[in-house]
Design a protein around this motif. Structure first.
Motif, PDB file in Angstrom:
ATOM      1  N   PRO A  45      61.481  71.245  28.325  1.00  0.00           N
ATOM      2  CA  PRO A  45      62.277  70.016  28.435  1.00  0.00           C
ATOM      3  C   PRO A  45      61.475  68.833  28.992  1.00  0.00           C
ATOM      4  O   PRO A  45      60.607  69.005  29.848  1.00  0.00           O
ATOM      5  N   TYR A  46      61.784  67.660  28.471  1.00  0.00           N
ATOM      6  CA  TYR A  46      61.131  66.440  28.940  1.00  0.00           C
ATOM      7  C   TYR A  46      62.071  65.263  28.725  1.00  0.00           C
ATOM      8  O   TYR A  46      63.090  65.386  28.042  1.00  0.00           O
ATOM      9  N   SER A  47      61.720  64.142  29.314  1.00  0.00           N
ATOM     10  CA  SER A  47      62.535  62.939  29.163  1.00  0.00           C
ATOM     11  C   SER A  47      61.656  61.769  28.780  1.00  0.00           C
ATOM     12  O   SER A  47      60.425  61.869  28.772  1.00  0.00           O
ATOM     13  N   GLY A  48      62.308  60.651  28.486  1.00  0.00           N
ATOM     14  CA  GLY A  48      61.571  59.417  28.305  1.00  0.00           C
ATOM     15  C   GLY A  48      61.144  58.869  29.662  1.00  0.00           C
ATOM     16  O   GLY A  48      61.284  59.533  30.696  1.00  0.00           O
ATOM     17  N   CYS A  49      60.637  57.663  29.678  1.00  0.00           N
ATOM     18  CA  CYS A  49      60.200  57.043  30.926  1.00  0.00           C
ATOM     19  C   CYS A  49      61.384  56.927  31.900  1.00  0.00           C
ATOM     20  O   CYS A  49      62.478  56.517  31.519  1.00  0.00           O
ATOM     21  N   ILE A  50      61.151  57.313  33.155  1.00  0.00           N
ATOM     22  CA  ILE A  50      62.210  57.241  34.175  1.00  0.00           C
ATOM     23  C   ILE A  50      62.032  56.026  35.082  1.00  0.00           C
ATOM     24  O   ILE A  50      62.707  55.898  36.098  1.00  0.00           O
ATOM     25  N   SER A  51      61.104  55.133  34.726  1.00  0.00           N
ATOM     26  CA  SER A  51      60.899  53.874  35.450  1.00  0.00           C
ATOM     27  C   SER A  51      60.602  54.092  36.934  1.00  0.00           C
ATOM     28  O   SER A  51      61.087  53.356  37.791  1.00  0.00           O
ATOM     29  N   PHE A 107      54.049  53.003  28.206  1.00  0.00           N
ATOM     30  CA  PHE A 107      54.358  52.336  29.464  1.00  0.00           C
ATOM     31  C   PHE A 107      53.312  52.597  30.540  1.00  0.00           C
ATOM     32  O   PHE A 107      53.024  51.737  31.369  1.00  0.00           O
ATOM     33  N   GLN A 108      52.710  53.788  30.531  1.00  0.00           N
ATOM     34  CA  GLN A 108      51.710  54.097  31.550  1.00  0.00           C
ATOM     35  C   GLN A 108      50.509  53.144  31.493  1.00  0.00           C
ATOM     36  O   GLN A 108      49.837  52.917  32.505  1.00  0.00           O
ATOM     37  N   TYR A 109      50.263  52.565  30.321  1.00  0.00           N
ATOM     38  CA  TYR A 109      49.096  51.704  30.167  1.00  0.00           C
ATOM     39  C   TYR A 109      49.394  50.225  30.415  1.00  0.00           C
ATOM     40  O   TYR A 109      48.484  49.412  30.498  1.00  0.00           O
ATOM     41  N   ILE A 110      50.659  49.847  30.526  1.00  0.00           N
ATOM     42  CA  ILE A 110      51.013  48.445  30.755  1.00  0.00           C
ATOM     43  C   ILE A 110      50.739  48.085  32.211  1.00  0.00           C
ATOM     44  O   ILE A 110      51.204  48.758  33.131  1.00  0.00           O
ATOM     45  N   THR A 111      49.994  47.013  32.442  1.00  0.00           N
ATOM     46  CA  THR A 111      49.576  46.663  33.807  1.00  0.00           C
ATOM     47  C   THR A 111      50.532  45.718  34.521  1.00  0.00           C
ATOM     48  O   THR A 111      50.535  45.644  35.747  1.00  0.00           O
ATOM     49  N   TYR A 112      51.332  44.947  33.770  1.00  0.00           N
ATOM     50  CA  TYR A 112      52.123  43.859  34.339  1.00  0.00           C
ATOM     51  C   TYR A 112      51.219  42.817  35.010  1.00  0.00           C
ATOM     52  O   TYR A 112      51.620  42.170  35.980  1.00  0.00           O
ATOM     53  N   LYS A 113      50.013  42.663  34.497  1.00  0.00           N
ATOM     54  CA  LYS A 113      49.078  41.658  34.994  1.00  0.00           C
ATOM     55  C   LYS A 113      48.670  40.736  33.852  1.00  0.00           C
ATOM     56  O   LYS A 113      48.724  41.116  32.680  1.00  0.00           O
ATOM     57  N   VAL A 114      48.257  39.535  34.218  1.00  0.00           N
ATOM     58  CA  VAL A 114      47.737  38.621  33.193  1.00  0.00           C
ATOM     59  C   VAL A 114      46.476  39.217  32.581  1.00  0.00           C
ATOM     60  O   VAL A 114      46.289  39.226  31.375  1.00  0.00           O
ATOM     61  N   GLU A 115      45.594  39.723  33.423  1.00  0.00           N
ATOM     62  CA  GLU A 115      44.386  40.417  32.996  1.00  0.00           C
ATOM     63  C   GLU A 115      44.064  41.520  33.985  1.00  0.00           C
ATOM     64  O   GLU A 115      44.127  41.275  35.202  1.00  0.00           O
ATOM     65  N   PRO A 116      43.737  42.710  33.506  1.00  0.00           N
ATOM     66  CA  PRO A 116      43.818  43.136  32.110  1.00  0.00           C
ATOM     67  C   PRO A 116      45.259  43.439  31.722  1.00  0.00           C
ATOM     68  O   PRO A 116      46.088  43.768  32.572  1.00  0.00           O
TER      69      PRO A 116
END
Length: 213
Positions: A45-51, A107-116
């Motif tokens: 069993p697994y789920s999507g992103c749990i934020s 989602f694991q790769y998204i930084t929420y930064k302008v760069e990178p």
């Protein structure tokens, strides 16, 4: 030797998506790559992103920290030299299992930064395979083209250069009689499976072989 991970996001073994994913994997293997095929619907069993945002914390940047059935799959993808992904179209989108993988992978790769913008600095080629009862020529009209482009764009942004294969108007079952699906012509579906689908298998094989080069 290149190592390529192929992921079947469809629940039906031996059917359209499974066949095409394995054909792409077979092509990659013939090209000299080491292949592992993973069936999402056979995992623990697994789920999507749990934020939880664990992938945004020091020591875990770009790494999903959720430990479930997808955790080893994400690690294998991280170490791979190429990625083959396939899903049938359910209600105008990918399957729930595929969507869960997609959320966790991207989602694991998204930084929420302008760069990178992304934590993944090791881009690898991707093949995206979509199957559907809907014919390819209707994709633009019903909005499926936008859906496919969205997944392709995200993969190119965070995983690597992505090629898409669409196989539409697929055979759903071997025997249509028990279901009384009056919207379909069973004989036409079967004829297409014999005449058109083999070309889609060849295209999948070729994409896999190209990835292994």
């Amino acid at each position: 030797m290149k190592r390529i991970i192929a992921v079947n996001g469809g629940p039906r073994a031996g059917w359209n998506t499974d066949i095409l994913v394995r054909e792409a994997a077979r092509g990659a293997q013939a090209g000299g790559a080491e292949i592992e095929v993973i069936d999402l619907y056979r995992l623990e069993p697994y789920s999507g992103c749990i934020s939880c945002f664990g992938c945004k914390t020091q020591g875990h940047l770009g790494i999903c920290v959720c430990k479930d059935g997808l955790a080893p799959v994400l690690e294998k993808i991280r170490a791979a030299d190429g990625l083959i992904l396939g899903s049938p179209n359910y209600l105008g989108n990918v399957t729930a299992g595929f969507r869960a993988l997609y959320e966790r992978l991207i989602f694991q790769y998204i930084t929420y930064k302008v760069e990178p913008r992304g934590y993944n600095t090791r881009k690898v080629p991707v093949v995206l395979i979509f199957t559907s009862n809907c014919p390819e020529e209707h994709y633009e009209k019903v909005g499926y083209t936008k859906m496919v482009d969205g997944y392709k764009g995200a993969m190119e942004s965070f995983i690597g250069p992505t090629k898409v294969l669409i196989s539409g108007d697929t055979l759903q079952v071997h025997n249509y009689a028990p279901y009384d699906w009056t919207a379909f012509d069973p004989e036409a579906k079967k004829a297409r499976r014999e005449t058109v689908f083999p070309g889609h298998k060849e295209a999948a094989y070729a994409l896999g072989a190209e990835m292994a080069e």
